[in-house]
Motif scaffolding. Structure first.
Motif, PDB file in Angstrom:
ATOM      1  N   ALA A 117      14.866 113.560  53.783  1.00  0.00           N
ATOM      2  CA  ALA A 117      14.221 114.690  53.112  1.00  0.00           C
ATOM      3  C   ALA A 117      12.850 114.306  52.564  1.00  0.00           C
ATOM      4  CB  ALA A 117      15.122 115.219  52.003  1.00  0.00           C
ATOM      5  N   GLU A 118      12.752 113.113  52.011  1.00  0.00           N
ATOM      6  CA  GLU A 118      11.462 112.654  51.483  1.00  0.00           C
ATOM      7  C   GLU A 118      10.439 112.476  52.606  1.00  0.00           C
ATOM      8  OE1 GLU A 118      13.073 110.227  47.537  1.00  0.00           O
ATOM      9  OE2 GLU A 118      12.835 109.173  49.449  1.00  0.00           O
ATOM     10  N   THR A 119      10.908 112.010  53.765  1.00  0.00           N
ATOM     11  CA  THR A 119      10.019 111.890  54.932  1.00  0.00           C
ATOM     12  C   THR A 119       9.526 113.255  55.368  1.00  0.00           C
ATOM     13  OG1 THR A 119      11.191 109.898  55.661  1.00  0.00           O
ATOM     14  CG2 THR A 119       9.846 111.044  57.303  1.00  0.00           C
ATOM     15  N   ALA A 120      10.430 114.223  55.435  1.00  0.00           N
ATOM     16  CA  ALA A 120      10.045 115.593  55.809  1.00  0.00           C
ATOM     17  C   ALA A 120       9.042 116.173  54.809  1.00  0.00           C
ATOM     18  CB  ALA A 120      11.278 116.477  55.897  1.00  0.00           C
ATOM     19  N   LYS A 121       9.241 115.871  53.542  1.00  0.00           N
ATOM     20  CA  LYS A 121       8.307 116.351  52.512  1.00  0.00           C
ATOM     21  C   LYS A 121       6.913 115.778  52.732  1.00  0.00           C
ATOM     22  CE  LYS A 121       7.536 116.503  47.504  1.00  0.00           C
ATOM     23  NZ  LYS A 121       8.049 116.090  46.175  1.00  0.00           N
ATOM     24  N   ARG A 122       6.837 114.467  53.002  1.00  0.00           N
ATOM     25  CA  ARG A 122       5.536 113.845  53.247  1.00  0.00           C
ATOM     26  C   ARG A 122       4.841 114.456  54.459  1.00  0.00           C
ATOM     27  NH1 ARG A 122       8.291 109.149  51.959  1.00  0.00           N
ATOM     28  NH2 ARG A 122       8.547 108.552  54.149  1.00  0.00           N
ATOM     29  N   LEU A 123       5.634 114.789  55.464  1.00  0.00           N
ATOM     30  CA  LEU A 123       5.077 115.349  56.693  1.00  0.00           C
ATOM     31  C   LEU A 123       4.812 116.848  56.590  1.00  0.00           C
ATOM     32  CD1 LEU A 123       7.355 113.473  59.270  1.00  0.00           C
ATOM     33  CD2 LEU A 123       4.981 112.940  58.673  1.00  0.00           C
ATOM     34  N   GLY A 124       5.358 117.477  55.548  1.00  0.00           N
ATOM     35  CA  GLY A 124       5.160 118.913  55.361  1.00  0.00           C
ATOM     36  C   GLY A 124       5.878 119.764  56.391  1.00  0.00           C
ATOM     37  N   ILE A 125       7.103 119.349  56.764  1.00  0.00           N
ATOM     38  CA  ILE A 125       7.845 120.069  57.801  1.00  0.00           C
ATOM     39  C   ILE A 125       9.199 120.544  57.275  1.00  0.00           C
ATOM     40  CG2 ILE A 125       6.728 118.860  59.703  1.00  0.00           C
ATOM     41  CD1 ILE A 125       9.172 117.054  59.930  1.00  0.00           C
ATOM     42  N   VAL A 126       9.762 121.514  57.988  1.00  0.00           N
ATOM     43  CA  VAL A 126      11.081 122.048  57.668  1.00  0.00           C
ATOM     44  C   VAL A 126      12.151 121.126  58.252  1.00  0.00           C
ATOM     45  CG1 VAL A 126      12.666 123.994  58.077  1.00  0.00           C
ATOM     46  CG2 VAL A 126      10.239 124.429  57.616  1.00  0.00           C
ATOM     47  N   LEU A 127      13.236 120.955  57.513  1.00  0.00           N
ATOM     48  CA  LEU A 127      14.402 120.247  58.038  1.00  0.00           C
ATOM     49  C   LEU A 127      15.407 121.269  58.566  1.00  0.00           C
ATOM     50  CD1 LEU A 127      15.287 117.350  55.561  1.00  0.00           C
ATOM     51  CD2 LEU A 127      14.809 117.153  58.000  1.00  0.00           C
ATOM     52  N   ILE A 128      15.826 121.094  59.806  1.00  0.00           N
ATOM     53  CA  ILE A 128      16.907 121.906  60.370  1.00  0.00           C
ATOM     54  C   ILE A 128      18.155 121.036  60.345  1.00  0.00           C
ATOM     55  CG2 ILE A 128      17.775 123.108  62.408  1.00  0.00           C
ATOM     56  CD1 ILE A 128      14.868 123.718  63.147  1.00  0.00           C
ATOM     57  N   ALA A 129      19.106 121.407  59.505  1.00  0.00           N
ATOM     58  CA  ALA A 129      20.317 120.606  59.300  1.00  0.00           C
ATOM     59  C   ALA A 129      21.476 121.237  60.059  1.00  0.00           C
ATOM     60  CB  ALA A 129      20.640 120.507  57.815  1.00  0.00           C
ATOM     61  N   ASP A 130      21.871 120.617  61.147  1.00  0.00           N
ATOM     62  CA  ASP A 130      23.007 121.075  61.944  1.00  0.00           C
ATOM     63  C   ASP A 130      24.270 120.473  61.328  1.00  0.00           C
ATOM     64  OD1 ASP A 130      25.070 121.272  63.879  1.00  0.00           O
ATOM     65  OD2 ASP A 130      23.603 121.387  65.504  1.00  0.00           O
ATOM     66  N   VAL A 187      21.486 119.882  49.596  1.00  0.00           N
ATOM     67  CA  VAL A 187      21.381 119.217  48.294  1.00  0.00           C
ATOM     68  C   VAL A 187      19.931 118.831  48.017  1.00  0.00           C
ATOM     69  CG1 VAL A 187      21.979 117.072  47.080  1.00  0.00           C
ATOM     70  CG2 VAL A 187      23.767 118.408  48.220  1.00  0.00           C
ATOM     71  N   PHE A 188      19.172 118.548  49.081  1.00  0.00           N
ATOM     72  CA  PHE A 188      17.797 118.090  48.939  1.00  0.00           C
ATOM     73  C   PHE A 188      16.779 119.199  49.214  1.00  0.00           C
ATOM     74  CE2 PHE A 188      20.573 114.632  50.319  1.00  0.00           C
ATOM     75  CZ  PHE A 188      20.464 113.795  49.209  1.00  0.00           C
ATOM     76  N   GLY A 189      17.235 120.440  49.098  1.00  0.00           N
ATOM     77  CA  GLY A 189      16.339 121.571  49.295  1.00  0.00           C
ATOM     78  C   GLY A 189      15.186 121.603  48.299  1.00  0.00           C
ATOM     79  N   TYR A 190      15.360 120.926  47.155  1.00  0.00           N
ATOM     80  CA  TYR A 190      14.279 120.881  46.164  1.00  0.00           C
ATOM     81  C   TYR A 190      13.133 119.979  46.620  1.00  0.00           C
ATOM     82  CZ  TYR A 190      16.018 116.245  44.829  1.00  0.00           C
ATOM     83  OH  TYR A 190      16.389 114.933  44.853  1.00  0.00           O
ATOM     84  N   LEU A 191      13.417 119.092  47.612  1.00  0.00           N
ATOM     85  CA  LEU A 191      12.384 118.203  48.132  1.00  0.00           C
ATOM     86  C   LEU A 191      11.599 118.840  49.271  1.00  0.00           C
ATOM     87  CD1 LEU A 191      14.216 114.734  48.235  1.00  0.00           C
ATOM     88  CD2 LEU A 191      12.278 115.362  46.787  1.00  0.00           C
ATOM     89  N   THR A 192      12.306 119.490  50.164  1.00  0.00           N
ATOM     90  CA  THR A 192      11.677 120.100  51.336  1.00  0.00           C
ATOM     91  C   THR A 192      12.538 121.273  51.796  1.00  0.00           C
ATOM     92  OG1 THR A 192      10.656 119.555  53.477  1.00  0.00           O
ATOM     93  CG2 THR A 192      12.867 118.714  53.083  1.00  0.00           C
ATOM     94  N   PRO A 193      11.949 122.321  52.372  1.00  0.00           N
ATOM     95  CA  PRO A 193      12.752 123.463  52.832  1.00  0.00           C
ATOM     96  C   PRO A 193      13.759 123.044  53.907  1.00  0.00           C
ATOM     97  CG  PRO A 193      10.412 124.004  52.809  1.00  0.00           C
ATOM     98  CD  PRO A 193      10.507 122.531  52.587  1.00  0.00           C
ATOM     99  N   VAL A 194      14.971 123.556  53.788  1.00  0.00           N
ATOM    100  CA  VAL A 194      16.045 123.214  54.726  1.00  0.00           C
ATOM    101  C   VAL A 194      16.629 124.497  55.312  1.00  0.00           C
ATOM    102  CG1 VAL A 194      18.315 122.133  55.000  1.00  0.00           C
ATOM    103  CG2 VAL A 194      16.633 121.120  53.435  1.00  0.00           C
ATOM    104  N   LEU A 195      16.726 124.542  56.620  1.00  0.00           N
ATOM    105  CA  LEU A 195      17.495 125.577  57.314  1.00  0.00           C
ATOM    106  C   LEU A 195      18.821 124.939  57.727  1.00  0.00           C
ATOM    107  CD1 LEU A 195      14.847 127.253  59.678  1.00  0.00           C
ATOM    108  CD2 LEU A 195      15.851 128.242  57.621  1.00  0.00           C
TER     109      LEU A 195
END
Length: 412
Positions: free
Chosen positions: A201-214, A232-240
């Motif tokens: 999640a922290e990596t996705a935040k640095r990259l400014g991208i959405v996480l798609i969690a299957d 749980v980490f939606g506060y760090l980066t947007p998660v679908l």
């Protein structure tokens, strides 16, 4: 892309391998020698053919009651019935540090449709998406149809199939829109720790991208690591978050899935994004209305004992599979499975005298022993094999014994 002629016009068809396509070819190749062996498939993640993996009576009764009520024979809202969205929001909120609203939940026709919607709404001209290797090939196929460039990062077998985060950072650029994480892992049987998920999640935040969690295999964890939802980490980066009832309730044919916006800060709740999501749902439609209507009663009526029984069978089967693999000289399993319904094993073709690769191995195994397993090339890893252990224990044991005999017969 393969070019197909249609009325004089050229239509491009993606060349991506599909699991069902490969398994269909393997099935057609079974029992060619006419010895009458029963076909045993360790290739498909559908355990419902076996009586030990039947769904709970509470789920069946809920569907029957919804159907007999005659209240749910019409269309549902394309985002899902209000009571279904509310029930799923409550169910999924149990494992989160915040509460989901019903409007955060979009009901889909299985997790596959959730994948289609997620990739369709995030794409834009020139965009790319980061996908795991090995992974679930539907992501690559869906990306190809949407002209969304797929870039693959490796999962590390020697580290419990963790994500190679340095590779992720090297792959990403200003056109990267999202990254896909499958946990519990398909096809690897991995379950990520809280710390590793946070690092992702922290990596996705640095990259400014959405996480798609299957999380279609959500809660199917039986090792040292408990299942932790990426939301749980939606506060760090947007998660679908993508999921379904298919695996945990053992009802893949019901086609009841969901797409959830795990985004406490609200960046996925902008009017434009929500409108785009709703309009795409208008195109797709969703599951049968009476199946949706049954969901609140299914969730409320299912006892924990049902879930425990499934987990216990999967845990025992995974152990059997892992131990039996040690007896087969040409394959090895780098990581004991901790969740989901499958594991990956490495094939050493140098120890076999007339097998060229994983595809050749699987076709000859199907022909000679009527055992179906999935070649690793189908999930992105050449000369690996995916073995599904969500089958009757006796069938699993027999299939692995046949596989052992096959390897001995072809040994160099």
């Amino acid at each position: 892309m393969e070019v197909v002629k249609n009325g004089g016009q050229e239509i491009e068809a993606p060349k991506n391998i599909t699991i069902k396509g490969i398994l269909g070819l393997l099935m057609a190749n079974t029992d060619a020698n006419g010895d009458g062996k029963k076909v045993i498939s360790l290739g498909m993640g559908d355990p419902t053919a076996y009586s030990c993996f039947y769904t709970t009576s509470a789920a069946q009764e809920a569907v029957v009651d919804a159907l007999r009520s005659a209240k749910f024979n019409g269309y549902s809202p394309t985002v899902g019935l209000p009571q279904t969205r509310k029930a799923l929001a409550g169910y999924l909120s149990r494992d989160l540090p915040y509460k989901l609203a019903p409007d955060d939940v979009y009901v889909t026709a299985g997790c596959t449709q959730a994948i289609e919607i997620a990739l369709s709404i995030i794409t834009r001209p020139g965009a790319n998406i980061l996908l795991p290797r090995p992974g679930f090939p539907i992501y690559g196929l869906c990306a190809a149809f949407r002209h969304l460039e797929a870039r693959y990062f490796d999962l590390l077998p020697g580290k419990g199939w963790q994500v190679d985060l340095s590779a992720v950072e090297n792959l990403a650029d200003h056109n990267t829109v999202a990254m896909v994480i499958i946990n519990p892992g398909n096809p690897c049987g991995s379950v990520y720790t809280y710390q590793h998920l946070k690092e992702i999640a922290e990596t996705a935040k640095r990259l400014g991208i959405v996480l798609i969690a299957d999380e279609v295999y959500g809660h199917l964890a039986f090792g040292a690591n408990p299942f932790v939802p990426m939301g749980v980490f939606g506060y760090l980066t947007p998660v679908l978050t993508l999921g379904s009832m298919s695996k945990r309730w053992l009802v893949p044919g019901w086609r009841l899935g969901w797409l959830v916006t795990n985004d406490p800060d609200g960046s996925l709740k902008s009017p434009k994004f929500v409108e785009r999501l709703k309009k795409y749902c208008d195109i797709c439609g969703g599951p049968a209305t009476f199946i949706q209507a049954a969901v609140p009663a299914v969730i409320e009526g299912t006892q924990e004992a049902f879930f425990h029984k499934t987990i216990n069978i999967l845990k025992q089967n995974s152990y059997t599979c892992y131990q039996k693999i040690k007896e087969i000289h040409c394959i090895s399993c780098p990581h004991k499975p901790e969740g989901s319904m499958a594991l990956m094993v490495k094939l050493n073709v140098s120890l076999l005298k007339d097998i060229s690769d994983d595809l050749d191995f699987c076709f000859k195994l199907a022909k000679e022993e009527s055992v179906i397993i999935l070649p690793g090339v189908a999930v992105g890893l050449k000369n690996w094999l995916r073995i599904t252990f969500a089958v009757d224990p006796s069938a699993l044991g027999e299939a692995l014994e046949r596989m052992k005999a096959f390897c001995q017969r072809h040994s160099s």
